[in-house]
Design a protein around this motif. Sequence first.
Motif, short mmCIF file in Angstrom:
data_model
loop_
_atom_site.label_atom_id
_atom_site.label_comp_id
_atom_site.label_asym_id
_atom_site.label_seq_id
_atom_site.Cartn_x
_atom_site.Cartn_y
_atom_site.Cartn_z
N ILE A 102 0.82 -1.21 0.00
CA ILE A 102 0.00 0.00 0.00
C ILE A 102 0.86 1.26 0.00
O ILE A 102 0.33 2.37 -0.14
CB ILE A 102 -0.97 0.03 1.20
CG1 ILE A 102 -0.22 0.27 2.52
CG2 ILE A 102 -1.79 -1.24 1.27
CD1 ILE A 102 -1.12 0.49 3.71
N MET A 124 -4.74 -0.94 6.52
CA MET A 124 -5.18 -1.54 5.27
C MET A 124 -6.61 -1.09 4.93
O MET A 124 -6.93 -0.78 3.78
CB MET A 124 -5.12 -3.06 5.36
CG MET A 124 -3.73 -3.63 5.64
SD MET A 124 -2.55 -3.35 4.30
CE MET A 124 -3.03 -4.62 3.15
N SER A 136 -6.41 2.81 4.10
CA SER A 136 -5.78 3.05 2.80
C SER A 136 -6.74 2.68 1.67
O SER A 136 -6.84 3.41 0.67
CB SER A 136 -4.50 2.22 2.69
OG SER A 136 -3.95 2.30 1.40
N SER A 137 -7.44 1.58 1.82
CA SER A 137 -8.43 1.17 0.82
C SER A 137 -9.53 2.21 0.69
O SER A 137 -10.00 2.50 -0.43
CB SER A 137 -9.02 -0.19 1.20
OG SER A 137 -10.06 -0.55 0.33
N LYS A 174 -8.24 5.15 -1.37
CA LYS A 174 -8.11 4.77 -2.78
C LYS A 174 -9.47 4.68 -3.45
O LYS A 174 -9.66 5.15 -4.58
CB LYS A 174 -7.36 3.44 -2.89
CG LYS A 174 -7.08 3.02 -4.32
CD LYS A 174 -6.12 1.83 -4.38
CE LYS A 174 -4.74 2.25 -3.97
NZ LYS A 174 -3.75 1.17 -4.16
N ARG A 175 -10.44 4.09 -2.77
CA ARG A 175 -11.78 3.98 -3.34
C ARG A 175 -12.41 5.37 -3.53
O ARG A 175 -13.08 5.62 -4.53
CB ARG A 175 -12.67 3.14 -2.43
CG ARG A 175 -12.38 1.65 -2.46
CD ARG A 175 -13.41 0.89 -1.65
NE ARG A 175 -14.76 1.08 -2.20
CZ ARG A 175 -15.88 0.79 -1.54
NH1 ARG A 175 -15.81 0.33 -0.29
NH2 ARG A 175 -17.06 0.98 -2.11
N SER A 226 -14.11 8.75 2.84
CA SER A 226 -13.27 7.75 3.51
C SER A 226 -13.81 7.43 4.90
O SER A 226 -13.82 6.26 5.31
CB SER A 226 -11.83 8.26 3.62
OG SER A 226 -11.24 8.43 2.34
N SER A 233 -16.99 -0.37 7.02
CA SER A 233 -16.13 -1.55 7.10
C SER A 233 -16.16 -2.17 8.48
O SER A 233 -16.13 -3.39 8.64
CB SER A 233 -14.69 -1.19 6.73
OG SER A 233 -14.60 -0.76 5.39
#
Length: 291
Positions: free
Chosen positions: A56, A117, A120-121, A124-125, A142, A149
């Motif tokens: 990442i 993780m 960071s995802s 990016k999304r 985010s 999540s």
Amino acid sequence: IGLVIVVARNSKQRKLANQALTEKNAKIEAQQVALQQKNDEIIDSINYAKRLQSTILPPQAKINDLFPNNFVLYKPKDIVAGDFYVCETIEMAGRKLGIVAVADCTGHGVPGALVSMVCSSAIKRSVVEFHLTDPGKILDKSAQLVVESFESAHEKVKDGMDISLACIDFESGTMQWAGAHNPLWIVRNRELIEIKADKQPVGHFEQSKAFTSHEIQLEKGDRLYFISDGYADQFGGPIGKKLKTKNLKDLLLETATASISMQGTQLERYFTEWKANFEQVDDVCIMGIEV
């Protein structure tokens, strides 16, 4: 005859005691070997997790391509870290934009790495999937993704991240920036300008509100610093006190005459000397870029 019997009895008891002691020592040694093997397996697993987490992080060559003058000071407290950094290029409406960020997730070590993780995802999304370039909106989305999540967890999880995130338009020389707890520092003409962050994390927060985006016109030679709090929170020095944010600011100004890559080297050397024999208290991440 009585003396012989006593001596023989004592000798037998000593032999039995020695045998028991030998068996006990052998058992302890076997347990130690098993424990060492278990520790080795755990370390191997964490080292593998480090390789996964490194996926990442942008490679240094990519950062150099986007910002030829830069440094990244990245020192996890443990093998894996809750801190991470971002450096991405995107094309939006014919414009080349650079997304830069340093994030500090809840915790450090393995728990912090797992949270990193997820976070960071989410970033990016927000950029790739939802096509957001406004830093405030990126953090808003985010935060929503991070909360979603963790909502499926059996226990209520309030983990998230503090972050300093910018979107730089290379054509116009303007930068939009937003922060969650972590500020942005700009050194311009030997003065340090601080852009303050919103006092809320990216994640679950009872009084959450929309993140604020700031627009800044960059000038040639500006140095931008994206930081986590690990450097300033480190204990050390002659009497074992905390380094503190003010001293870090002073250090950035004192080393501003050096090239920015050399400045990164000086910051790392100072941190090592300051910490000395004290334990590192948190992950450390500072990204400096010169425009």
